[in-house]
Design a protein around this motif. Structure first.
Motif, PDB file in Angstrom:
ATOM      1  N   VAL A  50     -50.099   1.745 -10.593  1.00 26.79           N
ATOM      2  CA  VAL A  50     -51.059   2.628  -9.931  1.00 26.79           C
ATOM      3  C   VAL A  50     -51.389   2.073  -8.552  1.00 26.79           C
ATOM      4  O   VAL A  50     -51.612   0.866  -8.395  1.00 26.79           O
ATOM      5  CB  VAL A  50     -52.363   2.760 -10.745  1.00 26.79           C
ATOM      6  N   LEU A  51     -51.427   2.966  -7.564  1.00 25.40           N
ATOM      7  CA  LEU A  51     -52.016   2.646  -6.262  1.00 25.40           C
ATOM      8  C   LEU A  51     -53.206   3.577  -6.081  1.00 25.40           C
ATOM      9  O   LEU A  51     -53.048   4.803  -6.000  1.00 25.40           O
ATOM     10  CB  LEU A  51     -51.008   2.841  -5.134  1.00 25.40           C
ATOM     11  N   PHE A  52     -54.391   2.985  -6.058  1.00 24.48           N
ATOM     12  CA  PHE A  52     -55.649   3.727  -6.046  1.00 24.48           C
ATOM     13  C   PHE A  52     -56.319   3.510  -4.694  1.00 24.48           C
ATOM     14  O   PHE A  52     -56.771   2.408  -4.386  1.00 24.48           O
ATOM     15  CB  PHE A  52     -56.531   3.214  -7.190  1.00 24.48           C
ATOM     16  N   LEU A 153     -48.088 -12.063 -11.596  1.00 27.81           N
ATOM     17  CA  LEU A 153     -49.217 -11.768 -10.716  1.00 27.81           C
ATOM     18  C   LEU A 153     -50.360 -11.138 -11.507  1.00 27.81           C
ATOM     19  O   LEU A 153     -50.147 -10.593 -12.592  1.00 27.81           O
ATOM     20  CB  LEU A 153     -48.768 -10.816  -9.608  1.00 27.81           C
ATOM     21  N   PRO A 154     -51.576 -11.188 -10.977  1.00 25.30           N
ATOM     22  CA  PRO A 154     -52.695 -10.541 -11.672  1.00 25.30           C
ATOM     23  C   PRO A 154     -52.414  -9.048 -11.850  1.00 25.30           C
ATOM     24  O   PRO A 154     -51.804  -8.420 -10.979  1.00 25.30           O
ATOM     25  CB  PRO A 154     -53.881 -10.772 -10.729  1.00 25.30           C
ATOM     26  N   ARG A 273     -46.280  -3.678  -0.845  1.00 26.39           N
ATOM     27  CA  ARG A 273     -45.604  -4.931  -1.192  1.00 26.39           C
ATOM     28  C   ARG A 273     -46.053  -5.428  -2.558  1.00 26.39           C
ATOM     29  O   ARG A 273     -45.239  -5.934  -3.344  1.00 26.39           O
ATOM     30  CB  ARG A 273     -45.880  -5.994  -0.130  1.00 26.39           C
ATOM     31  N   MET A 274     -47.346  -5.299  -2.875  1.00 21.39           N
ATOM     32  CA  MET A 274     -47.843  -5.738  -4.174  1.00 21.39           C
ATOM     33  C   MET A 274     -47.215  -4.928  -5.308  1.00 21.39           C
ATOM     34  O   MET A 274     -46.886  -5.465  -6.371  1.00 21.39           O
ATOM     35  CB  MET A 274     -49.370  -5.632  -4.219  1.00 21.39           C
ATOM     36  N   LEU A 275     -47.042  -3.631  -5.087  1.00 21.85           N
ATOM     37  CA  LEU A 275     -46.357  -2.810  -6.086  1.00 21.85           C
ATOM     38  C   LEU A 275     -44.920  -3.280  -6.265  1.00 21.85           C
ATOM     39  O   LEU A 275     -44.424  -3.407  -7.393  1.00 21.85           O
ATOM     40  CB  LEU A 275     -46.374  -1.343  -5.669  1.00 21.85           C
ATOM     41  N   VAL A 279     -47.258  -5.897  -9.322  1.00 21.57           N
ATOM     42  CA  VAL A 279     -48.663  -5.769  -9.702  1.00 21.57           C
ATOM     43  C   VAL A 279     -48.876  -4.402 -10.368  1.00 21.57           C
ATOM     44  O   VAL A 279     -48.389  -3.381  -9.885  1.00 21.57           O
ATOM     45  CB  VAL A 279     -49.586  -5.924  -8.484  1.00 21.57           C
ATOM     46  N   THR A 280     -49.603  -4.383 -11.474  1.00 19.92           N
ATOM     47  CA  THR A 280     -49.797  -3.133 -12.212  1.00 19.92           C
ATOM     48  C   THR A 280     -50.722  -2.167 -11.489  1.00 19.92           C
ATOM     49  O   THR A 280     -50.411  -0.975 -11.364  1.00 19.92           O
ATOM     50  CB  THR A 280     -50.377  -3.434 -13.608  1.00 19.92           C
TER      51      THR A 280
END
Length: 426
Positions: A50-52, A153-154, A273-275, A279-280
Protein backbone atom coordinates in the motif's frame (compact mmCIF):
# COMPACT_ATOMS: atom_id res chain seq x y z
CA UNK A 1 -4.20 34.28 5.41
CA UNK A 2 -2.96 30.70 5.32
CA UNK A 3 -5.46 28.53 7.18
CA UNK A 4 -2.76 26.02 8.00
CA UNK A 5 -2.02 28.35 10.88
CA UNK A 6 -5.66 28.28 12.01
CA UNK A 7 -5.71 24.54 12.60
CA UNK A 8 -2.19 23.45 13.61
CA UNK A 9 -1.14 19.81 13.30
CA UNK A 10 -0.24 18.14 16.58
CA UNK A 11 2.48 15.53 16.34
CA UNK A 12 4.71 13.57 18.66
CA UNK A 13 8.24 13.25 17.38
CA UNK A 14 10.96 10.92 18.64
CA UNK A 15 14.51 10.84 17.38
CA UNK A 16 16.11 7.42 17.05
CA UNK A 17 18.12 8.13 20.20
CA UNK A 18 14.92 8.95 22.10
CA UNK A 19 13.16 6.00 20.50
CA UNK A 20 15.80 3.51 21.61
CA UNK A 21 16.06 5.21 24.95
CA UNK A 22 12.38 4.77 25.65
CA UNK A 23 11.90 1.15 24.78
CA UNK A 24 10.90 0.47 28.36
CA UNK A 25 7.83 2.60 27.76
CA UNK A 26 7.26 0.92 24.42
CA UNK A 27 7.42 -2.49 26.01
CA UNK A 28 4.87 -1.42 28.58
CA UNK A 29 2.39 -0.89 25.77
CA UNK A 30 2.84 -4.51 24.78
CA UNK A 31 2.27 -6.25 21.49
CA UNK A 32 -1.13 -7.72 22.19
CA UNK A 33 -3.99 -7.82 19.74
CA UNK A 34 -2.93 -10.83 17.72
CA UNK A 35 -4.86 -11.60 14.57
CA UNK A 36 -6.80 -14.82 14.48
CA UNK A 37 -4.75 -17.64 12.87
CA UNK A 38 -7.53 -18.30 10.32
CA UNK A 39 -6.11 -15.39 8.29
CA UNK A 40 -3.55 -18.01 7.33
CA UNK A 41 -0.78 -18.09 4.80
CA UNK A 42 -2.76 -17.24 1.68
CA UNK A 43 -2.51 -13.50 2.29
CA UNK A 44 1.22 -13.75 2.78
CA UNK A 45 1.76 -15.91 -0.32
CA UNK A 46 0.29 -13.17 -2.49
CA UNK A 47 1.36 -10.24 -0.40
CA UNK A 48 0.12 -6.83 -1.47
CA UNK A 49 1.55 -3.40 -0.68
CA UNK A 50 0.00 0.00 0.00
CA UNK A 51 1.06 3.57 -0.73
CA UNK A 52 -1.14 5.85 1.36
CA UNK A 53 -0.88 9.56 0.55
CA UNK A 54 -2.33 11.68 3.33
CA UNK A 55 -3.15 15.29 2.35
CA UNK A 56 -3.47 16.71 5.83
CA UNK A 57 -5.99 19.48 6.41
CA UNK A 58 -8.52 18.71 3.71
CA UNK A 59 -8.06 18.78 -0.07
CA UNK A 60 -10.91 20.51 -1.88
CA UNK A 61 -12.86 18.10 -4.03
CA UNK A 62 -14.04 21.06 -6.12
CA UNK A 63 -10.47 21.97 -7.03
CA UNK A 64 -9.50 18.37 -7.76
CA UNK A 65 -11.68 15.31 -8.41
CA UNK A 66 -15.23 16.72 -8.54
CA UNK A 67 -15.17 20.18 -10.14
CA UNK A 68 -18.38 22.17 -10.60
CA UNK A 69 -17.40 25.02 -12.96
CA UNK A 70 -19.84 27.83 -13.77
CA UNK A 71 -22.02 27.07 -10.76
CA UNK A 72 -22.79 29.02 -7.59
CA UNK A 73 -19.92 27.45 -5.65
CA UNK A 74 -17.71 26.27 -8.50
CA UNK A 75 -14.82 28.70 -8.09
CA UNK A 76 -12.55 30.04 -10.84
CA UNK A 77 -11.09 26.83 -12.28
CA UNK A 78 -12.32 24.88 -15.29
CA UNK A 79 -12.97 21.16 -15.64
CA UNK A 80 -10.86 19.31 -18.20
CA UNK A 81 -11.35 15.97 -19.95
CA UNK A 82 -9.26 12.97 -18.96
CA UNK A 83 -8.00 9.88 -20.76
CA UNK A 84 -11.40 8.31 -19.96
CA UNK A 85 -14.26 9.78 -22.01
CA UNK A 86 -16.93 11.36 -19.82
CA UNK A 87 -14.76 11.81 -16.72
CA UNK A 88 -13.54 15.33 -16.03
CA UNK A 89 -11.28 16.67 -13.26
CA UNK A 90 -10.02 20.10 -12.31
CA UNK A 91 -7.71 21.90 -14.70
CA UNK A 92 -5.19 21.90 -11.84
CA UNK A 93 -4.61 18.18 -12.59
CA UNK A 94 -3.55 18.14 -16.27
CA UNK A 95 -0.85 15.48 -15.88
CA UNK A 96 -2.96 13.21 -13.70
CA UNK A 97 -5.85 13.57 -16.17
CA UNK A 98 -3.71 11.73 -18.73
CA UNK A 99 -3.54 8.72 -16.36
CA UNK A 100 -7.26 8.55 -15.50
CA UNK A 101 -7.42 5.15 -17.22
CA UNK A 102 -5.38 3.80 -14.29
CA UNK A 103 -7.42 5.53 -11.57
CA UNK A 104 -10.56 4.91 -9.55
CA UNK A 105 -12.34 7.98 -8.14
CA UNK A 106 -14.92 7.86 -5.36
CA UNK A 107 -17.03 11.03 -5.36
CA UNK A 108 -19.61 9.91 -2.83
CA UNK A 109 -17.79 10.02 0.50
CA UNK A 110 -19.99 11.22 3.35
CA UNK A 111 -18.40 11.03 6.79
CA UNK A 112 -19.13 12.45 10.21
CA UNK A 113 -16.37 14.61 11.72
CA UNK A 114 -15.64 18.14 10.56
CA UNK A 115 -12.73 18.74 12.94
CA UNK A 116 -9.13 17.72 12.41
CA UNK A 117 -8.72 16.34 15.93
CA UNK A 118 -11.55 13.85 15.46
CA UNK A 119 -11.43 13.42 11.69
CA UNK A 120 -7.80 12.37 11.25
CA UNK A 121 -7.99 9.52 13.74
CA UNK A 122 -11.49 8.46 12.77
CA UNK A 123 -10.69 8.25 9.08
CA UNK A 124 -7.37 6.46 9.50
CA UNK A 125 -8.90 3.94 11.94
CA UNK A 126 -11.92 3.22 9.77
CA UNK A 127 -14.45 4.40 12.34
CA UNK A 128 -15.21 1.03 13.96
CA UNK A 129 -17.94 0.76 16.56
CA UNK A 130 -16.91 1.81 20.04
CA UNK A 131 -15.88 -1.28 21.98
CA UNK A 132 -13.76 0.42 24.60
CA UNK A 133 -10.45 -0.07 22.77
CA UNK A 134 -8.35 2.11 20.49
CA UNK A 135 -8.31 0.65 16.99
CA UNK A 136 -5.14 0.70 14.88
CA UNK A 137 -4.57 3.11 12.02
CA UNK A 138 -4.86 1.54 8.58
CA UNK A 139 -1.07 1.29 8.27
CA UNK A 140 -0.73 -0.66 11.50
CA UNK A 141 -3.64 -2.92 10.58
CA UNK A 142 -2.02 -3.75 7.23
CA UNK A 143 1.35 -4.31 8.91
CA UNK A 144 -0.33 -6.93 11.10
CA UNK A 145 -2.73 -8.53 8.62
CA UNK A 146 -0.50 -8.60 5.54
CA UNK A 147 2.83 -8.85 7.34
CA UNK A 148 6.37 -7.60 6.72
CA UNK A 149 7.35 -9.94 3.90
CA UNK A 150 10.98 -10.96 3.51
CA UNK A 151 12.58 -7.56 2.84
CA UNK A 152 13.95 -7.25 6.37
CA UNK A 153 12.45 -3.75 6.50
CA UNK A 154 9.72 -2.50 8.85
CA UNK A 155 6.24 -3.28 7.51
CA UNK A 156 4.93 0.26 8.12
CA UNK A 157 6.95 3.38 7.37
CA UNK A 158 5.82 6.97 7.33
CA UNK A 159 7.60 9.61 5.23
CA UNK A 160 6.73 13.12 6.36
CA UNK A 161 7.97 16.67 6.84
CA UNK A 162 9.36 17.48 10.26
CA UNK A 163 10.64 15.01 12.82
CA UNK A 164 10.70 11.24 12.72
CA UNK A 165 10.91 8.36 15.17
CA UNK A 166 8.86 5.35 16.19
CA UNK A 167 5.20 6.39 16.41
CA UNK A 168 3.44 3.89 18.65
CA UNK A 169 0.11 5.73 18.70
CA UNK A 170 -0.91 4.35 15.31
CA UNK A 171 -0.86 0.74 16.55
CA UNK A 172 -3.78 1.02 18.98
CA UNK A 173 -4.59 -2.28 20.72
CA UNK A 174 -2.26 -4.23 18.39
CA UNK A 175 0.63 -3.06 20.53
CA UNK A 176 3.62 -0.82 19.94
CA UNK A 177 5.38 -3.30 17.66
CA UNK A 178 2.92 -2.38 14.90
CA UNK A 179 3.50 1.36 15.11
CA UNK A 180 4.91 3.49 12.29
CA UNK A 181 8.60 4.12 11.78
CA UNK A 182 8.60 7.76 10.64
CA UNK A 183 11.37 9.13 8.44
CA UNK A 184 11.34 12.85 9.19
CA UNK A 185 11.92 14.83 5.99
CA UNK A 186 12.57 11.50 4.29
CA UNK A 187 15.79 10.98 6.19
CA UNK A 188 17.07 7.97 8.06
CA UNK A 189 16.53 7.95 11.84
CA UNK A 190 19.00 10.10 13.72
CA UNK A 191 22.23 8.33 14.70
CA UNK A 192 21.40 5.35 12.49
CA UNK A 193 24.98 4.86 11.33
CA UNK A 194 27.63 3.52 13.69
CA UNK A 195 30.04 6.26 14.83
CA UNK A 196 33.52 5.96 13.37
CA UNK A 197 34.90 5.82 16.91
CA UNK A 198 33.02 2.54 17.52
CA UNK A 199 34.69 -0.45 15.93
CA UNK A 200 32.63 -3.29 14.45
CA UNK A 201 34.02 -5.62 17.13
CA UNK A 202 32.97 -3.30 19.94
CA UNK A 203 29.55 -2.88 18.35
CA UNK A 204 29.14 -6.66 18.15
CA UNK A 205 30.09 -6.96 21.84
CA UNK A 206 27.49 -4.37 22.77
CA UNK A 207 24.80 -6.14 20.77
CA UNK A 208 25.71 -9.44 22.40
CA UNK A 209 25.45 -7.83 25.83
CA UNK A 210 22.05 -6.40 24.97
CA UNK A 211 20.87 -9.79 23.70
CA UNK A 212 21.97 -11.43 26.93
CA UNK A 213 20.16 -8.82 28.98
CA UNK A 214 17.08 -9.22 26.79
CA UNK A 215 17.09 -12.99 27.26
CA UNK A 216 17.14 -12.53 31.01
CA UNK A 217 14.47 -9.84 30.89
CA UNK A 218 11.89 -11.96 28.98
CA UNK A 219 11.95 -14.82 31.47
CA UNK A 220 8.71 -14.91 33.40
CA UNK A 221 7.18 -12.01 31.51
CA UNK A 222 4.28 -12.17 29.04
CA UNK A 223 5.42 -12.05 25.43
CA UNK A 224 3.20 -9.09 24.65
CA UNK A 225 5.27 -7.06 27.12
CA UNK A 226 8.62 -8.07 25.67
CA UNK A 227 8.25 -8.39 21.89
CA UNK A 228 8.05 -4.64 21.29
CA UNK A 229 11.05 -4.10 23.56
CA UNK A 230 13.32 -6.17 21.33
CA UNK A 231 11.60 -5.17 18.09
CA UNK A 232 12.89 -1.60 18.04
CA UNK A 233 16.47 -2.79 18.42
CA UNK A 234 16.04 -5.37 15.69
CA UNK A 235 14.59 -2.79 13.33
CA UNK A 236 17.46 -0.39 13.98
CA UNK A 237 20.00 -3.12 13.29
CA UNK A 238 18.32 -4.08 10.01
CA UNK A 239 18.02 -0.46 8.89
CA UNK A 240 21.74 0.05 9.42
CA UNK A 241 22.29 -2.51 6.67
CA UNK A 242 19.88 -0.69 4.32
CA UNK A 243 21.02 2.90 4.84
CA UNK A 244 21.60 3.25 1.09
CA UNK A 245 17.83 3.58 0.65
CA UNK A 246 18.01 7.12 2.05
CA UNK A 247 20.80 8.32 -0.26
CA UNK A 248 19.05 10.89 -2.44
CA UNK A 249 22.13 11.16 -4.66
CA UNK A 250 21.31 7.73 -6.09
CA UNK A 251 18.04 8.94 -7.68
CA UNK A 252 18.34 9.76 -11.35
CA UNK A 253 18.27 13.43 -12.30
CA UNK A 254 15.33 12.69 -14.57
CA UNK A 255 13.27 11.19 -11.72
CA UNK A 256 14.09 14.09 -9.41
CA UNK A 257 12.88 16.52 -12.07
CA UNK A 258 9.74 14.49 -12.81
CA UNK A 259 8.68 14.21 -9.17
CA UNK A 260 9.85 17.67 -8.11
CA UNK A 261 12.24 18.97 -5.48
CA UNK A 262 9.45 20.11 -3.13
CA UNK A 263 8.64 18.00 -0.06
CA UNK A 264 5.83 15.88 -1.48
CA UNK A 265 7.76 15.16 -4.66
CA UNK A 266 10.90 14.09 -2.82
CA UNK A 267 8.92 12.03 -0.37
CA UNK A 268 6.83 10.23 -2.99
CA UNK A 269 9.99 9.35 -4.89
CA UNK A 270 11.41 7.86 -1.69
CA UNK A 271 8.06 6.14 -1.15
CA UNK A 272 8.38 4.47 -4.54
CA UNK A 273 11.83 3.25 -3.56
CA UNK A 274 10.49 1.85 -0.28
CA UNK A 275 7.85 -0.11 -2.19
CA UNK A 276 10.49 -1.45 -4.55
CA UNK A 277 12.57 -2.47 -1.53
CA UNK A 278 9.63 -4.49 -0.19
CA UNK A 279 8.03 -2.32 2.52
CA UNK A 280 4.41 -3.42 2.98
CA UNK A 281 2.81 -0.08 3.87
CA UNK A 282 4.23 3.34 3.01
CA UNK A 283 2.45 6.46 4.20
CA UNK A 284 3.47 9.84 2.77
CA UNK A 285 2.16 13.03 4.34
CA UNK A 286 1.67 16.47 2.85
CA UNK A 287 0.65 19.38 5.07
CA UNK A 288 -0.92 22.78 4.48
CA UNK A 289 -4.22 21.79 2.83
CA UNK A 290 -6.47 23.52 5.39
CA UNK A 291 -7.41 26.48 3.20
CA UNK A 292 -9.91 28.46 5.26
CA UNK A 293 -8.36 31.53 3.62
CA UNK A 294 -7.21 32.14 0.05
CA UNK A 295 -8.34 28.67 -1.00
CA UNK A 296 -7.87 29.18 -4.71
CA UNK A 297 -4.31 30.45 -4.67
CA UNK A 298 -3.53 27.81 -2.05
CA UNK A 299 -4.88 24.98 -4.20
CA UNK A 300 -3.27 26.41 -7.32
CA UNK A 301 0.07 25.78 -5.63
CA UNK A 302 -0.76 22.61 -3.68
CA UNK A 303 -2.68 20.72 -6.36
CA UNK A 304 -0.16 21.61 -9.05
CA UNK A 305 2.62 20.04 -6.98
CA UNK A 306 0.47 17.03 -6.19
CA UNK A 307 -0.35 16.64 -9.88
CA UNK A 308 3.32 16.58 -10.84
CA UNK A 309 4.49 13.91 -8.42
CA UNK A 310 1.30 11.82 -8.27
CA UNK A 311 1.16 11.46 -12.05
CA UNK A 312 4.86 10.49 -12.10
CA UNK A 313 4.21 7.88 -9.43
CA UNK A 314 1.25 6.32 -11.23
CA UNK A 315 3.21 6.27 -14.48
CA UNK A 316 6.16 4.56 -12.80
CA UNK A 317 4.08 1.94 -10.99
CA UNK A 318 2.26 1.13 -14.21
CA UNK A 319 5.48 0.94 -16.24
CA UNK A 320 7.08 -1.30 -13.62
CA UNK A 321 4.02 -3.61 -13.60
CA UNK A 322 3.53 -2.86 -9.90
CA UNK A 323 -0.07 -1.63 -9.95
CA UNK A 324 -1.44 -5.19 -9.82
CA UNK A 325 0.04 -5.61 -6.34
CA UNK A 326 0.25 -2.05 -4.98
CA UNK A 327 -2.86 -0.25 -3.71
CA UNK A 328 -2.47 3.53 -4.01
CA UNK A 329 -4.77 5.82 -2.01
CA UNK A 330 -4.73 9.63 -1.81
CA UNK A 331 -7.13 11.36 0.57
CA UNK A 332 -7.67 13.76 3.48
CA UNK A 333 -9.73 13.69 6.65
CA UNK A 334 -12.62 15.48 4.86
CA UNK A 335 -13.32 17.74 1.91
CA UNK A 336 -14.04 21.44 1.79
CA UNK A 337 -17.28 23.40 1.77
CA UNK A 338 -18.90 24.32 -1.50
CA UNK A 339 -19.71 27.70 0.04
CA UNK A 340 -16.86 30.18 -0.24
CA UNK A 341 -16.33 32.13 2.99
CA UNK A 342 -15.46 35.80 3.51
CA UNK A 343 -11.74 35.05 3.37
CA UNK A 344 -12.05 33.50 -0.10
CA UNK A 345 -11.56 30.16 1.58
CA UNK A 346 -13.43 26.92 1.94
CA UNK A 347 -14.10 25.40 5.37
CA UNK A 348 -14.41 21.76 6.49
CA UNK A 349 -16.99 19.60 4.70
CA UNK A 350 -17.35 15.88 5.48
CA UNK A 351 -20.82 15.62 3.93
CA UNK A 352 -19.78 15.18 0.27
CA UNK A 353 -16.18 14.71 -0.84
CA UNK A 354 -13.81 12.55 -2.87
CA UNK A 355 -10.76 10.32 -2.84
CA UNK A 356 -8.62 8.79 -5.57
CA UNK A 357 -7.25 5.24 -5.70
CA UNK A 358 -5.36 3.03 -8.11
CA UNK A 359 -3.92 -0.44 -8.34
CA UNK A 360 -4.49 -3.76 -6.65
CA UNK A 361 -8.02 -5.14 -6.94
CA UNK A 362 -9.62 -1.96 -8.30
CA UNK A 363 -11.41 -1.13 -11.50
CA UNK A 364 -9.50 1.22 -13.77
CA UNK A 365 -10.81 4.39 -15.30
CA UNK A 366 -13.98 4.75 -13.23
CA UNK A 367 -15.66 7.44 -11.14
CA UNK A 368 -17.93 5.96 -8.47
CA UNK A 369 -20.79 7.99 -7.04
CA UNK A 370 -21.78 11.58 -7.69
CA UNK A 371 -22.78 14.81 -6.02
CA UNK A 372 -25.52 17.24 -7.00
CA UNK A 373 -24.98 20.12 -9.42
CA UNK A 374 -23.69 22.42 -6.67
CA UNK A 375 -21.50 19.80 -5.00
CA UNK A 376 -23.30 20.21 -1.70
CA UNK A 377 -24.63 16.66 -1.19
CA UNK A 378 -24.16 13.13 -2.43
CA UNK A 379 -26.88 11.89 -4.76
CA UNK A 380 -27.44 8.16 -4.57
CA UNK A 381 -25.49 5.88 -2.25
CA UNK A 382 -23.27 7.57 0.33
CA UNK A 383 -20.03 5.91 1.40
CA UNK A 384 -18.53 6.32 4.86
CA UNK A 385 -14.93 5.47 5.69
CA UNK A 386 -16.01 2.01 6.85
CA UNK A 387 -17.00 1.23 3.26
CA UNK A 388 -13.57 2.36 2.11
CA UNK A 389 -11.85 0.08 4.66
CA UNK A 390 -13.89 -2.91 3.49
CA UNK A 391 -12.90 -2.05 -0.08
CA UNK A 392 -9.20 -1.72 0.74
CA UNK A 393 -9.07 -4.95 2.72
CA UNK A 394 -10.80 -6.77 -0.15
CA UNK A 395 -8.16 -5.40 -2.52
CA UNK A 396 -5.40 -6.66 -0.20
CA UNK A 397 -6.89 -10.14 0.15
CA UNK A 398 -7.75 -9.70 3.83
CA UNK A 399 -10.89 -11.59 4.84
CA UNK A 400 -12.89 -9.25 7.05
CA UNK A 401 -15.01 -12.16 8.23
CA UNK A 402 -12.08 -13.06 10.45
CA UNK A 403 -11.59 -11.09 13.64
CA UNK A 404 -8.82 -9.63 15.72
CA UNK A 405 -8.09 -11.46 18.93
CA UNK A 406 -7.33 -8.76 21.46
CA UNK A 407 -6.15 -10.92 24.35
CA UNK A 408 -9.30 -13.00 24.14
CA UNK A 409 -11.61 -10.18 23.04
CA UNK A 410 -12.82 -10.81 19.46
CA UNK A 411 -12.97 -7.58 17.46
CA UNK A 412 -14.09 -7.04 13.84
CA UNK A 413 -11.45 -5.93 11.37
CA UNK A 414 -13.77 -3.33 9.82
CA UNK A 415 -17.12 -1.76 10.65
CA UNK A 416 -19.58 -4.64 10.38
CA UNK A 417 -22.44 -2.42 9.18
CA UNK A 418 -20.47 -1.37 6.10
CA UNK A 419 -19.65 -3.25 2.91
CA UNK A 420 -17.11 -2.87 0.11
CA UNK A 421 -17.81 -0.32 -2.62
CA UNK A 422 -18.61 -2.89 -5.28
CA UNK A 423 -18.52 -0.41 -8.16
CA UNK A 424 -14.86 0.21 -7.38
CA UNK A 425 -13.77 -3.43 -7.27
CA UNK A 426 -12.40 -5.28 -10.28
Amino acid sequence: MNAAHLCPTHEHHLSRRQWLGRVGAVAALGAGGLFHPLVGEEVRKKRKQVLFIWLDGGMSQLESWDPKPNTQFGGPFRAIPTSVPGIHVSELLPKTAKHMHHLCLVRSLSTKDNSHSAGVDRIQRGDPKNRGVVYPFFGSAVAKLVGPGDSGLPPYVWIKPGGGGFITKDAGFLGAQYGALAFGDGKAPENLLRPSSLTPADDADRLALRAAAEKRYVKGRPSQNTEANSYVYDVAERLQKQSHLFDSATFSKKDVERYGTFDLGRHLLLGRRMLEAGVTFVKVNSYGWDTHGDNFNGHLSLVSKFDQCFSALIEDLATRKMLDDVLVIAMSEFGRTPRINGHLGRDHWPEAWSLVMAGAGLKKGVAVGKTNDKGTWVTGDEHDIGHAFHTWFRCLGVDVENQYDNNGQPLPVAHEDCKPIKEALA
